[in-house]
Design a protein around this motif. Sequence first.
Motif, mmCIF file in Angstrom:
data_model
loop_
_atom_site.group_PDB
_atom_site.id
_atom_site.type_symbol
_atom_site.label_atom_id
_atom_site.label_comp_id
_atom_site.label_asym_id
_atom_site.label_seq_id
_atom_site.Cartn_x
_atom_site.Cartn_y
_atom_site.Cartn_z
ATOM 1 N N ILE A 1 -11.607 -16.553 -14.352
ATOM 2 C CA ILE A 1 -10.811 -15.344 -14.575
ATOM 3 C C ILE A 1 -9.722 -15.269 -13.511
ATOM 4 C CG2 ILE A 1 -10.837 -12.835 -14.786
ATOM 5 C CD1 ILE A 1 -13.837 -13.038 -15.420
ATOM 6 N N ASN A 2 -8.488 -15.114 -13.961
ATOM 7 C CA ASN A 2 -7.341 -14.930 -13.059
ATOM 8 C C ASN A 2 -6.768 -13.545 -13.329
ATOM 9 O OD1 ASN A 2 -7.512 -17.568 -12.089
ATOM 10 N ND2 ASN A 2 -6.194 -18.345 -13.702
ATOM 11 N N ALA A 3 -6.679 -12.734 -12.285
ATOM 12 C CA ALA A 3 -6.114 -11.395 -12.408
ATOM 13 C C ALA A 3 -4.953 -11.266 -11.429
ATOM 14 C CB ALA A 3 -7.168 -10.332 -12.120
ATOM 15 N N THR A 4 -3.809 -10.833 -11.958
ATOM 16 C CA THR A 4 -2.622 -10.640 -11.128
ATOM 17 C C THR A 4 -2.116 -9.226 -11.348
ATOM 18 O OG1 THR A 4 -2.038 -12.961 -11.447
ATOM 19 C CG2 THR A 4 -0.315 -11.515 -10.606
ATOM 20 N N ALA A 5 -1.899 -8.500 -10.258
ATOM 21 C CA ALA A 5 -1.326 -7.152 -10.324
ATOM 22 C C ALA A 5 0.067 -7.228 -9.721
ATOM 23 C CB ALA A 5 -2.190 -6.158 -9.563
ATOM 24 N N LYS A 6 1.070 -6.899 -10.550
ATOM 25 C CA LYS A 6 2.464 -6.959 -10.101
ATOM 26 C C LYS A 6 3.091 -5.581 -10.195
ATOM 27 C CE LYS A 6 3.347 -11.701 -11.496
ATOM 28 N NZ LYS A 6 4.174 -12.609 -12.279
ATOM 29 N N ALA A 7 3.802 -5.223 -9.144
ATOM 30 C CA ALA A 7 4.596 -3.995 -9.136
ATOM 31 C C ALA A 7 6.068 -4.412 -9.186
ATOM 32 C CB ALA A 7 4.304 -3.180 -7.878
ATOM 33 N N GLU A 8 6.958 -3.442 -9.250
ATOM 34 C CA GLU A 8 8.382 -3.737 -9.321
ATOM 35 C C GLU A 8 8.864 -4.530 -8.107
ATOM 36 O OE1 GLU A 8 12.310 -1.019 -9.382
ATOM 37 O OE2 GLU A 8 10.796 -0.512 -10.897
ATOM 38 N N LYS A 9 8.268 -4.269 -6.944
ATOM 39 C CA LYS A 9 8.707 -4.922 -5.702
ATOM 40 C C LYS A 9 8.003 -6.243 -5.415
ATOM 41 C CE LYS A 9 9.990 -0.552 -3.606
ATOM 42 N NZ LYS A 9 9.770 0.373 -2.487
ATOM 43 N N GLY A 10 6.989 -6.607 -6.201
ATOM 44 C CA GLY A 10 6.301 -7.880 -5.984
ATOM 45 C C GLY A 10 4.826 -7.814 -6.335
ATOM 46 N N ASN A 11 4.112 -8.879 -5.999
ATOM 47 C CA ASN A 11 2.683 -8.954 -6.286
ATOM 48 C C ASN A 11 1.887 -8.026 -5.372
ATOM 49 O OD1 ASN A 11 2.849 -10.858 -8.332
ATOM 50 N ND2 ASN A 11 2.691 -12.577 -6.930
ATOM 51 N N VAL A 12 0.958 -7.303 -5.981
ATOM 52 C CA VAL A 12 0.066 -6.421 -5.232
ATOM 53 C C VAL A 12 -1.187 -7.208 -4.834
ATOM 54 C CG1 VAL A 12 -1.283 -4.299 -5.295
ATOM 55 C CG2 VAL A 12 0.957 -4.382 -6.403
ATOM 56 N N PHE A 13 -1.798 -7.885 -5.812
ATOM 57 C CA PHE A 13 -2.925 -8.761 -5.495
ATOM 58 C C PHE A 13 -3.059 -9.841 -6.555
ATOM 59 C CE2 PHE A 13 -5.111 -5.442 -8.004
ATOM 60 C CZ PHE A 13 -5.834 -6.212 -8.902
ATOM 61 N N LEU A 14 -3.719 -10.925 -6.154
ATOM 62 C CA LEU A 14 -4.064 -12.015 -7.048
ATOM 63 C C LEU A 14 -5.525 -12.364 -6.782
ATOM 64 C CD1 LEU A 14 -1.046 -12.944 -5.585
ATOM 65 C CD2 LEU A 14 -1.140 -14.216 -7.704
ATOM 66 N N VAL A 15 -6.331 -12.382 -7.831
ATOM 67 C CA VAL A 15 -7.739 -12.735 -7.690
ATOM 68 C C VAL A 15 -8.056 -13.815 -8.711
ATOM 69 C CG1 VAL A 15 -10.128 -11.930 -7.797
ATOM 70 C CG2 VAL A 15 -8.359 -10.398 -6.931
ATOM 71 N N PHE B 1 0.815 -1.210 0.000
ATOM 72 C CA PHE B 1 0.000 0.000 0.000
ATOM 73 C C PHE B 1 0.852 1.265 0.000
ATOM 74 C CE2 PHE B 1 -2.798 -3.166 2.151
ATOM 75 C CZ PHE B 1 -3.690 -3.305 1.101
ATOM 76 N N GLN B 2 2.166 1.117 0.216
ATOM 77 C CA GLN B 2 3.071 2.261 0.214
ATOM 78 C C GLN B 2 3.897 2.340 -1.071
ATOM 79 O OE1 GLN B 2 5.368 2.033 3.817
ATOM 80 N NE2 GLN B 2 3.556 1.882 5.092
ATOM 81 N N TRP B 3 3.801 1.351 -1.923
ATOM 82 C CA TRP B 3 4.570 1.355 -3.164
ATOM 83 C C TRP B 3 4.052 2.458 -4.081
ATOM 84 C CZ3 TRP B 3 4.237 -4.640 -4.179
ATOM 85 C CH2 TRP B 3 4.986 -5.296 -3.213
ATOM 86 N N LYS B 4 4.969 3.133 -4.731
ATOM 87 C CA LYS B 4 4.612 4.273 -5.589
ATOM 88 C C LYS B 4 4.313 3.882 -7.031
ATOM 89 C CE LYS B 4 5.438 7.307 -2.354
ATOM 90 N NZ LYS B 4 4.354 7.638 -1.515
ATOM 91 N N ASP B 5 4.975 2.830 -7.532
ATOM 92 C CA ASP B 5 4.792 2.492 -8.948
ATOM 93 C C ASP B 5 3.442 1.805 -9.173
ATOM 94 O OD1 ASP B 5 5.855 0.310 -7.480
ATOM 95 O OD2 ASP B 5 6.536 -0.678 -9.322
ATOM 96 N N ALA B 6 2.871 2.094 -10.316
ATOM 97 C CA ALA B 6 1.578 1.507 -10.671
ATOM 98 C C ALA B 6 1.789 0.041 -11.052
ATOM 99 C CB ALA B 6 0.962 2.263 -11.840
ATOM 100 N N PRO B 7 0.933 -0.836 -10.564
ATOM 101 C CA PRO B 7 1.100 -2.249 -10.890
ATOM 102 C C PRO B 7 0.710 -2.554 -12.340
ATOM 103 C CG PRO B 7 -0.877 -1.929 -9.578
ATOM 104 C CD PRO B 7 -0.180 -0.603 -9.659
ATOM 105 N N GLN B 8 1.345 -3.576 -12.884
ATOM 106 C CA GLN B 8 0.981 -4.093 -14.200
ATOM 107 C C GLN B 8 -0.037 -5.205 -13.957
ATOM 108 O OE1 GLN B 8 2.101 -2.871 -17.197
ATOM 109 N NE2 GLN B 8 2.955 -1.284 -15.877
ATOM 110 N N VAL B 9 -1.167 -5.118 -14.610
ATOM 111 C CA VAL B 9 -2.238 -6.088 -14.380
ATOM 112 C C VAL B 9 -2.302 -7.055 -15.552
ATOM 113 C CG1 VAL B 9 -4.713 -6.390 -13.997
ATOM 114 C CG2 VAL B 9 -3.536 -4.421 -13.016
#
Length: 176
Positions: free
Chosen positions: A79-93, A49-57
């Motif tokens: 449906i599988n959705a993964t949001a990844k930022a530079e530092k790691g996964n933000v969420f997986l649904v 929640f503190q990461w600045k870069d926008a995740p790639q979905v």
Amino acid sequence: MADEGDVLTDLDLDPANTGNGADNQPAAGIIAQYVKDMSVEVPNAPECFQWKDAPQVDVQFNIAARQISDEVHEVELKINATAKAEKGNVFLVEVAYCGLLGMRNLPEDQAHAFLYSEAPRLLFPFARRILADASRDAGQQPLMIDPIDFNGLYTQRLQQKRQEEAAAGGPPAGEA
């Protein structure tokens, strides 16, 4: 129907046309819809929640169908959705949204098209909302997937399958 004064008279007295005969008209429809399986993960909370870069979905989906009885099929839109930022996964649904479909008197090609094209089109808005709510409940912006042209994808997949079959069925190897 003929109008004779104030009296309506049915002039078609043929019992075959009254609708009380055999049910032989094609019919298809959704009987029920439900979430069969769902998983929501936020593996890097609370740091993410503190990461600045926008995740790639990345969003992947799959359609499966199985026969339950002679006239009932289950269609699963996964449906599988993964949001990844530079530092790691933000969420997986992951959502497996299903519909029970009743079909009768449909030719095989129309039944197949209904199961893999029309049924997913009907189920998609509900699965889309569930995915958006899940990503929001994971502390992120709601993930709103653009509408999907299931009919176009179905047609494309059929053409691809025909090309693969044609390539595999080339000239036989060996002596002529």
